[in-house]
Enzyme design. Structure first.
Site, PDB file in Angstrom:
ATOM      1  CG  LEU A 522      -2.036  -0.990   1.281  1.00  0.00           C
ATOM      2  CD1 LEU A 522      -2.701  -0.965   2.645  1.00  0.00           C
ATOM      3  CD2 LEU A 522      -3.063  -0.677   0.206  1.00  0.00           C
ATOM      4  N   GLY A 523       2.036   1.137   0.578  1.00  0.00           N
ATOM      5  CA  GLY A 523       2.895   2.316   0.632  1.00  0.00           C
ATOM      6  C   GLY A 523       4.176   2.017   1.377  1.00  0.00           C
ATOM      7  N   GLY A 525       7.124   3.900   3.941  1.00  0.00           N
ATOM      8  CA  GLY A 525       7.376   5.087   4.744  1.00  0.00           C
ATOM      9  C   GLY A 525       8.689   4.958   5.473  1.00  0.00           C
ATOM     10  CG  PHE A 527       8.200   4.696  11.026  1.00  0.00           C
ATOM     11  CD1 PHE A 527       9.218   4.977  11.903  1.00  0.00           C
ATOM     12  CD2 PHE A 527       7.260   5.677  10.740  1.00  0.00           C
ATOM     13  CE1 PHE A 527       9.302   6.217  12.511  1.00  0.00           C
ATOM     14  CE2 PHE A 527       7.341   6.910  11.349  1.00  0.00           C
ATOM     15  CZ  PHE A 527       8.360   7.184  12.232  1.00  0.00           C
ATOM     16  CG  ASP A 640       7.569  11.946   9.076  1.00  0.00           C
ATOM     17  OD1 ASP A 640       7.741  13.002   8.430  1.00  0.00           O
ATOM     18  OD2 ASP A 640       7.777  10.826   8.596  1.00  0.00           O
TER      19      ASP A 640
END
Ligand code: NAG
Ligand code: NAG
Ligand code: NAG
Ligand code: NAG
Ligand code: NAG
Ligand code: NAG
Ligand code: NAG
Ligand code: NAG
Ligand code: NAG
Ligand code: NAG
Ligand code: NAG
Ligand code: NAG
Length: 805
Positions: A522-523, A525, A527, A640
């Protein structure tokens, strides 16, 4: 055509016609001569208005249409909030009752049968007029306009600007949201000068220990003793001391010129100041300025009830208490959610004798729940297991609380129950085994029936979110219980003994299966990578699984602690954490799945979202951050904030993701290459300057995001923008200075028609991106400024030292 248009216009006019009150037709000077009367009949004129038409005095028909309340209310706003009512033994009057303004007795309320229901206190003098002041005060005056009696001196549950309470005076709460009989809470200005909030044990007036006290007793120096509580006409509330100094209850208020203000002792014991726009055209309601005490759930009444009934548990929600029964218990009176809970099973030594305890009960473990009174035995030092065991085998024991090596055994009824986050306690609750204990507690909600089956339950549990924290907690607890049962069946043992407050622990294999081998990304980042998954519960629950890409060494405990903090956040503008996996080196987080992607794709996609949607998003992000900074149990600095970390739910409401992770990562500082946590373009300057990192870093990032939301463009755009436009923050500030805000919204019609708001939002954003963190407002101030509740001053240049260009 024309006809249709006229009809439409008429239709448009009609609703506002009804909202604008009768005062338009009957402006008076607020004066009524002795001899006048009002009767409690629907449809007839049954009120007197103040000169401005702001307030009305008269009869209000209640939900039960045959009952009326002699009261004063705001006449110009749609919800016509009541600020005073005649409170005799029974404040409600039957249909046909009459109130007469008499020369000798003042106001006299009589039933249709001629029985006197209430009258204003003994009047010394002869009443010539009744005057409803624009302040909301109804005053009985004699011929010389001397005041003989006034509602301001005989308050009920509300104070208005200009009103004060002298020593010996008090406010009394009403019984419930809809019942105006005397309730359990009081605000009293004591004779010793102390202002207190306390509960009373009805039907007597026996006052319990205060749960709030101003402390203005003048003990150290009598000149500092309180004399009265004042609500001054600018909206400030303070205890006035003998020496003329003021003890402010809270420092804030809003402009009394633009807003109606009131301070009400609510039926749940919370004393709060509220505001409402005077010129309310739209669908607006009251908002809270402040409330006392900070957490009413923490009040303890030694020999009596807390806010909630016996066996109930109090949770603070938007600074107001809500009460829920633990599972295995249900409301005694299903119409009174603040009332007592009864166990759904019989417990007692006689019952227990019939079969061994082991077969009768099982233990539910809840964390951070306490009933601070009701204990009959205490052990120290002790272990959690011993505590559980000791209660389990004691037929008198209903609940044991374990905390800091101490065990308290408690018996029914339990009182003053509350969720106390940070307490780090475990509550072992004994509930009877078998089909009855697995029943859903009867939460006072309409969709009860659906919950009776696990499938539905789990779906609700994971759809969760947005409902009361406690309901969620209950749901999760039930879901958990369901899992335990399933697991027991599957594996022949219970795989986990302690129920976390609201997080589920998953095995790596489970999540691997749920995400189909981490297939759909989905994405990505800072982390880790996020995958879509479906938990095979019922007909499947969609989740987003985040695989953390940093390894935490020797910090399993911190990981759990942090997760617990994240798991305890409940806010409509935050993405919910549902569970986690913590197996070997693997750390995964399981979040609810949101359907509408990130704010980045929403803002910078092909179609520009409407101005209205953007305003909603801005408010959503701001209130979510305010919650993280000030309203949740442990302050969380996001570190963030950027459009990629803000998701949109089905209704395009903004939900902040990834909060709480910065701290996790920081615990692992040695592993990371850079100490800078945020994302370029959004990070506050103090990250580079070895300054303390505070909530103000989020305020900075929020300012940048707010500008992006206003302008619908990225904060840094080297490709499509000319040089002077490339850095959004600089460019917007220049446009603001030059007074050409049309350019920042690309001459879009909607925001230009809403120019005051546009300007306000831009000014707030400029305040947020000040280089000096101390100049940036707090998120609370930001929300108030966005709402227009407090004035936004002209912002200074955000970066006075290193302006580019
Ligand atoms: C209004 O009051 C008048 C006289 O007091 C009475 O005759 C009439 O029925 C009342 N109307 C309604 C709608 O109650
Ligand atoms: C009722 O209201 C009308 C205006 O709406 C006013 O003219 C009339 O005097 C009122 N009647 C009474 C009895 O107050
Ligand atoms: C109150 O007013 C009504 C109507 O004006 C009148 O009929 C009644 O006698 C009055 N009652 C008293 C106690 O004055
Ligand atoms: C009525 O209100 C006015 C201001 O609106 C104030 O000056 C006056 O003192 C008030 N009268 C009473 C009796 O409260
Ligand atoms: C309000 O509460 C009181 C006390 O519990 C009760 O006697 C009364 O019937 C209630 N009134 C209404 C209208 O429900
Ligand atoms: C009390 O305080 C006032 C000033 O606030 C001071 O003048 C006075 O001497 C003090 N009295 C005592 C007894 O300390
Ligand atoms: C009300 O109190 C505040 C705070 O003490 C003060 O600044 C303000 O001037 C007062 N307003 C009035 C009308 O007295
Ligand atoms: C309320 O609206 C009226 C007319 O629309 C206007 O004269 C008045 O100034 C407004 N008051 C405030 C406080 O905005
Ligand atoms: C007003 O807003 C509330 C929630 O914000 C909503 O529930 C209600 O339906 C709205 N009422 C109208 C008349 O739009
Ligand atoms: C519990 O189970 C017993 C026996 O299986 C059954 O008779 C009883 O109706 C059940 N109770 C409920 C509340 O389902
Ligand atoms: C549980 O509820 C779901 C949907 O609410 C329904 O489809 C299913 O048949 C129910 N199962 C049982 C055993 O009642
Ligand atoms: C509490 O004690 C009971 C009885 O020994 C046991 O079945 C249960 O697993 C224990 N629960 C916890 C959380 O220790």
């Amino acid at each position: 055509m024309e006809m249709a248009f006229t009809v439409r216009l008429l239709l448009l006019l009609i609703p506002s016609f009804f909202v604008v009150p009768i005062s338009v037709f009957s402006q008076t000077d607020g004066k009524v001569a002795a001899g006048a009367s009002l009767s409690a009949t629907a449809g007839n004129n049954s009120s007197w208005l103040s000169p401005s038409g702001d307030f009305a005095f008269g009869f209000r028909q209640l939900e039960n249409k045959d009952l009326f309340l002699l009261s004063i209310w705001y006449a110009k706003i749609p919800d016509r909030t009541i600020v005073w009512y005649a409170n005799g033994d029974s404040p409600v009057a039957p249909k046909g009752s009459v109130v007469n303004l008499t020369a000798n007795d003042g106001l006299v309320l009589t039933s249709p049968q001629g029985q006197q229901l209430w009258k204003s206190e003994t009047i010394v003098g002869v009443v010539a007029f009744g005057v409803l002041n624009d302040t909301g005060n109804f005053v009985l005056e004699d011929d010389n306009s001397e005041s003989l009696w006034e509602t301001f001196k005989n308050p009920t549950h509300t104070m208005l600007p200009g009103q004060d309470i002298e020593k010996g005076g008090k406010l009394s709460s009403q019984q419930s949201e809809t019942n105006f009989s005397k309730g359990r809470f009081q605000l009293r200005m004591q004779n010793d000068g102390n202002l207190v909030l306390n509960s009373i044990n009805l039907p007597t007036e026996f006052a319990n220990q205060p749960y709030y006290a101003s402390g203005t007793t003048g003990e150290s120096n009598s000149s500092t003793a309180g004399t009265k509580l004042e609500f001054n006409s600018s909206g400030y509330m303070y205890v006035l001391r003998e020496n003329g100094q003021k003890f402010n209850l809270k420092a804030e208020t809003v402009s009394a010129r633009s807003y109606y203000l009131r301070a009400t002792l609510n039926f749940d014991g919370v004393f709060a100041q509220y505001y409402h726009p005077r010129n309310s055209t739209g669908n607006v309601s009251w908002s809270r300025v402040w409330s006392l005490p900070d957490n009413i759930c923490k009040m303890v009444v030694e020999s009596g009830l807390g806010v909630c009934g016996y066996n109930s548990i109090c949770t603070l929600k938007s600074e107001r208490p809500t009460c829920e029964c633990p599972s295995g218990f249900s409301l005694l009176d299903s119409n009174d959610p603040y009332g007592d809970c009864k166990p759904d099973f019989i417990q007692g030594c006689e019952e227990d004798e019939l079969s061994p305890t082991k077969d009768l009960y099982e233990v539910q473990v809840l964390t951070n729940i306490d009933w601070p009174t009701s204990d009959y035995m205490q052990f120290y030092p002790y272990t959690a297991d011993g505590c559980n065991e000791s209660c389990f085998s004691d037929c008198l024991c209903a609940v044991a609380i374990f905390r800091s090596e101490t065990c308290w055994k408690k018996k029914l009824p339990l009182s003053n129950g509350r969720v106390d986050i940070g307490l780090n306690s475990q509550a072992f609750i004994k509930v009877r085994k078998g089909n009855s204990t697995l029943q859903v507690p009867q939460l006072p909600r309409p969709d009860d029936k659906k919950r009776k089956n696990q499938t539905a339950l789990i779906r609700v549990g994971s759809a969760l979110l947005g409902t009361s924290a406690f309901v969620n907690f209950i749901l999760i607890a039930i879901v958990w219980l369901g899992f335990l049962v399933i697991y027991k069946k599957k594996h022949g043992k219970s795989n986990q003994q302690v129920l976390d407050l609201n997080l589920r622990s998953f095995s790596y294999e489970e999540l691997e299966e749920a995400t189909n081998g981490f297939k759909e990304e989905l994405g990505k980042g800072a982390f880790g990578v996020v995958y879509k998954g479906i938990l095979q519960i019922g007909s499947g629950v969609q989740v987003a699984v985040k695989k953390l890409n940093f390894v935490l060494q020797d910090s399993e405990k911190e990981f759990k602690t942090e997760l617990n903090i994240i798991g305890q956040t409940h806010h409509k503008n935050l993405v919910r954490l549902v569970g986690y996996c913590d197996q070997g080196q693997q750390r995964l987080l399981v979040y609810e799945f949101l359907s509408n992607g990130t704010l980045a794709s929403f803002l910078f996609g092909d179609t520009k979202p409407s101005w209205r949607q953007r305003i909603d998003v801005a408010f959503g992000v701001a209130t979510g951050l305010l919650y993280l900074h000030e309203e949740c149990s442990t302050q969380i600095i996001h570190c963030d904030i950027k459009p990629q970390n803000i998701l949109l739910d089905d209704y395009y409401y903004a939900r902040i993701a990834d909060f709480g992770l910065a701290k996790l990562l920081m615990m692992n500082q040695s592993q990371t290459h850079t100490a800078i946590r945020g994302t370029k373009g959004y990070v506050a300057p103090e990250w580079f300057r070895n300054m303390a990192i505070t909530t103000k870093v989020d305020v900075y990032s929020f300012g940048v995001v707010l500008l992006e939301v206003i302008c619908c463009r990225r904060s840094v755009d080297m490709e499509t923008s000319s040089d002077e436009r490339a850095i959004l923050t600089d460019w917007v500030y220049d446009c603001y200075l030059e007074g050409v805000l049309d350019a920042v919204v690309d001459y879009e019609v909607e925001p230009l028609q809403d120019k005051t708001k546009l300007e306000r939002f831009v000014m707030v954003a400029i305040w947020c991106i000040q280089e000096d963190p101390s100049l940036r407002p707090t998120m609370r101030k930001v929300v108030q400024m966005l709402e227009g509740v407090v004035e936004v001053h002209v912002p200074p240049c955000p970066s006075p030292y290193n302006r580019t260009g």
